[in-house]
Design a protein around this motif. Structure first.
Motif, PDB file in Angstrom:
ATOM      1  N   GLU A 144     -10.650   4.324   0.062  1.00 34.65           N
ATOM      2  CA  GLU A 144      -9.466   4.862  -0.820  1.00 34.65           C
ATOM      3  C   GLU A 144      -8.464   3.595  -1.033  1.00 34.65           C
ATOM      4  OE1 GLU A 144      -8.171   8.453   0.268  1.00 34.65           O
ATOM      5  OE2 GLU A 144     -10.025   9.491  -0.179  1.00 34.65           O
ATOM      6  N   ILE A 145      -7.931   3.023  -0.072  1.00 36.54           N
ATOM      7  CA  ILE A 145      -6.908   1.976  -0.180  1.00 36.54           C
ATOM      8  C   ILE A 145      -7.481   0.879  -0.966  1.00 36.54           C
ATOM      9  CG2 ILE A 145      -5.624   0.254   1.331  1.00 36.54           C
ATOM     10  CD1 ILE A 145      -5.444   2.233   3.561  1.00 36.54           C
ATOM     11  N   SER A 183     -14.761  -3.922  -7.793  1.00 39.21           N
ATOM     12  CA  SER A 183     -13.632  -3.055  -8.188  1.00 39.21           C
ATOM     13  C   SER A 183     -13.787  -1.744  -8.763  1.00 39.21           C
ATOM     14  CB  SER A 183     -12.180  -3.685  -8.046  1.00 39.21           C
ATOM     15  OG  SER A 183     -12.140  -4.774  -7.074  1.00 39.21           O
ATOM     16  N   LEU A 213     -14.364   2.073  -8.513  1.00 44.65           N
ATOM     17  CA  LEU A 213     -13.346   2.970  -9.416  1.00 44.65           C
ATOM     18  C   LEU A 213     -14.202   4.107 -10.024  1.00 44.65           C
ATOM     19  CD1 LEU A 213     -10.437   0.633 -10.358  1.00 44.65           C
ATOM     20  CD2 LEU A 213     -10.261   2.469  -8.735  1.00 44.65           C
ATOM     21  N   ILE A 225      -7.121   9.476   4.654  1.00 49.49           N
ATOM     22  CA  ILE A 225      -6.977   8.367   3.831  1.00 49.49           C
ATOM     23  C   ILE A 225      -7.883   7.281   4.406  1.00 49.49           C
ATOM     24  CG2 ILE A 225      -5.617   6.378   2.847  1.00 49.49           C
ATOM     25  CD1 ILE A 225      -3.159   8.399   3.401  1.00 49.49           C
ATOM     26  N   ARG A 254     -12.236   7.413 -11.104  1.00 50.32           N
ATOM     27  CA  ARG A 254     -10.986   6.739 -11.802  1.00 50.32           C
ATOM     28  C   ARG A 254     -11.277   6.184 -12.999  1.00 50.32           C
ATOM     29  NH1 ARG A 254      -7.542   5.657  -7.507  1.00 50.32           N
ATOM     30  NH2 ARG A 254      -7.917   7.000  -5.741  1.00 50.32           N
ATOM     31  N   SER A 258      -7.415   1.556  -4.644  1.00 49.01           N
ATOM     32  CA  SER A 258      -5.881   1.943  -5.124  1.00 49.01           C
ATOM     33  C   SER A 258      -4.816   0.864  -5.527  1.00 49.01           C
ATOM     34  CB  SER A 258      -5.414   2.750  -3.928  1.00 49.01           C
ATOM     35  OG  SER A 258      -4.833   1.852  -2.961  1.00 49.01           O
ATOM     36  N   ASN A 259      -5.343  -0.455  -4.960  1.00 46.52           N
ATOM     37  CA  ASN A 259      -4.484  -1.581  -5.432  1.00 46.52           C
ATOM     38  C   ASN A 259      -5.279  -2.700  -5.898  1.00 46.52           C
ATOM     39  OD1 ASN A 259      -2.504  -3.200  -5.261  1.00 46.52           O
ATOM     40  ND2 ASN A 259      -1.625  -2.584  -3.628  1.00 46.52           N
ATOM     41  N   GLU A 281      -1.150  11.896   1.190  1.00 44.85           N
ATOM     42  CA  GLU A 281      -2.117  12.527   1.804  1.00 44.85           C
ATOM     43  C   GLU A 281      -1.357  14.020   2.110  1.00 44.85           C
ATOM     44  OE1 GLU A 281      -4.892  13.290   5.695  1.00 44.85           O
ATOM     45  OE2 GLU A 281      -2.979  12.277   5.919  1.00 44.85           O
ATOM     46  N   SER A 330       2.355   4.239   4.012  1.00 47.62           N
ATOM     47  CA  SER A 330       2.597   2.904   3.223  1.00 47.62           C
ATOM     48  C   SER A 330       2.457   1.881   4.386  1.00 47.62           C
ATOM     49  CB  SER A 330       4.080   2.939   2.945  1.00 47.62           C
ATOM     50  OG  SER A 330       4.830   2.970   3.872  1.00 47.62           O
ATOM     51  N   ILE A 350       1.021  -1.211   0.001  1.00 47.11           N
ATOM     52  CA  ILE A 350      -0.147  -0.065   0.024  1.00 47.11           C
ATOM     53  C   ILE A 350       0.928   1.229   0.003  1.00 47.11           C
ATOM     54  CG2 ILE A 350      -1.722   1.160   1.171  1.00 47.11           C
ATOM     55  CD1 ILE A 350      -2.507  -1.606   0.225  1.00 47.11           C
ATOM     56  N   MET A 385      -0.004   5.433  -0.010  1.00 50.32           N
ATOM     57  CA  MET A 385      -0.898   6.511  -0.240  1.00 50.32           C
ATOM     58  C   MET A 385      -0.415   7.851  -0.122  1.00 50.32           C
ATOM     59  SD  MET A 385      -3.607   4.768  -1.412  1.00 50.32           S
ATOM     60  CE  MET A 385      -5.040   5.964  -1.077  1.00 50.32           C
TER      61      MET A 385
END
Length: 365
Positions: free
Chosen positions: A242-243, A261, A265, A238, A270, A246-247, A162, A168, A158, A160
């Protein structure tokens, strides 16, 4: 010409059984060779981790083999088609079948039906086995082949941002408000983006108002000093959602998970064209196995005594491998937005379906 699409039941079973045996033989050969070569390249990294030995090598092989099976099954169907039809042609069995009134399409029908069944099994195998193996192997590789992490709903590596700060984590487990982070590092930077402090904690949990670091240690860059701190909340902006978005690893998610997912997004604004193309390719990819008998069919017809059997086999292989090249190229172009996701996943399949039919009709029908 007979109007029945399939030949007799006995001949259909004979061709189907022969085809399945050759598919399994070719697949086993390819997977065994490629696994040995892959293991030779990765064994040094695996054994470099403390405590790793033969058991970890076997674990790596058990996680890698499903990926190799999924990737090379269509190749195996192509090579098995060429081997099967070339053998039948060499033994004059194709001539006997055509002399009995069977068309080229009727001869190929049992092979196509078998390939469709193989494609269905491949799809189920990908959804139930390959995605889980990929998720576990990906997390294990990102942990430098340390202890194998639990990956049910887990996200690895992870990272991210901010404002000026960075959060991380090595692993995130759980979803929503129950999410927990492992191997957490929080970097606090000054307005010039220079590192001011580094906070480390083994775990962190979401409190609704940020991430609560459990017994963190703080390192101050200015004084080069480190000290233990009480539980501290950081990265308030965060959220777990959002996590989660993001991955996203499309190869490690089944169709249902990937759909969720993509929806998340899309709500976040996104770009999702790449993931949508991979969603469609999860269907078109396994189905490409059903296309291989048609592309390799050119190897099974024509007189074996004419000396052109080898040339026909080469043409069949060229058509099959051209499909895989175009398929990968279309996905790459779709990832850059050159094609719509549906077209990127399905255009090569439909194009080579037409090419295979054209070649078969022009040469044999």
């Amino acid at each position: 010409m007979r109007l029945d699409f399939f030949p007799s039941r006995r001949l259909t079973l004979y061709l189907g059984t022969t085809f399945v045996v050759r598919i399994l033989a070719v697949l086993a050969m390819l997977v065994m060779i490629l696994q040995v070569l892959d293991l030779l390249g990765e064994s040094g990294k695996i054994l470099a981790a403390d405590g790793n030995g033969q058991a970890q090598l076997l674990t790596y092989a058990s996680l890698r083999i499903p990926q190799l099976v999924a990737r090379f099954l269509p190749y195996s169907v192509l090579l098995a088609t060429i081997i099967t039809l070339s053998t039948l042609n060499q033994n004059s069995e194709v001539i006997a079948m055509k002399a009995s009134g069977l068309s080229a399409h009727q001869i190929l029908a049992p092979l196509v039906l078998t390939a469709l069944l193989i494609a269905g099994v491949s799809f189920a195998f990908n959804e139930r086995v390959v995605t889980r193996a990929t998720a576990t192997l990906s997390a294990w590789q990102k942990a430098d082949y340390g202890p194998v992490p639990e990956t049910d709903g887990a996200l690895a590596n992870i990272y991210m941002v901010e404002d000026n700060d960075i959060l991380s984590a090595r692993l995130a487990t759980g979803t929503g408000d129950t999410m927990q982070l492992s191997g957490v590092v929080w970097y606090r930077r000054d307005p010039t983006l220079m590192l001011a402090e580094q906070w480390r904690a083994d775990t962190a949990r979401w409190t609704g108002d940020g991430w609560l670091l459990s017994r963190p240690s703080r390192f101050r860059v200015a004084s080069a000093s480190e000290e233990q701190m009480a539980d501290t909340t950081v990265a308030r902006g965060i959220s777990p959602s959002e996590i989660e978005i993001s991955n996203v690893n499309a190869d490690a998610q089944n169709l249902g998970q990937l759909s969720q997912s993509i929806e998340a997004l899309d709500r976040a604004g996104r770009r999702t064209d790449e993931l949508k193309a991979k969603w469609w390719h999860k269907i078109s990819g396994p189905l490409s196995a059903a296309l291989m008998p048609l592309l390799g069919a050119v190897a099974g017809f024509g007189l074996a005594r004419s000396g052109q059997l080898f040339v026909r086999a080469i043409i069949g292989m060229a058509l099959g491998f051209a499909f895989f090249v175009v398929d990968n190229a279309a996905l790459a172009i779709g990832n850059f937005g050159g094609y719509p996701p549906f077209l990127a996943a399905w255009a090569p399949f439909l194009l080579f379906l037409l090419i295979g039919e054209m070649v078969l009709i022009r040469t044999e029908e």
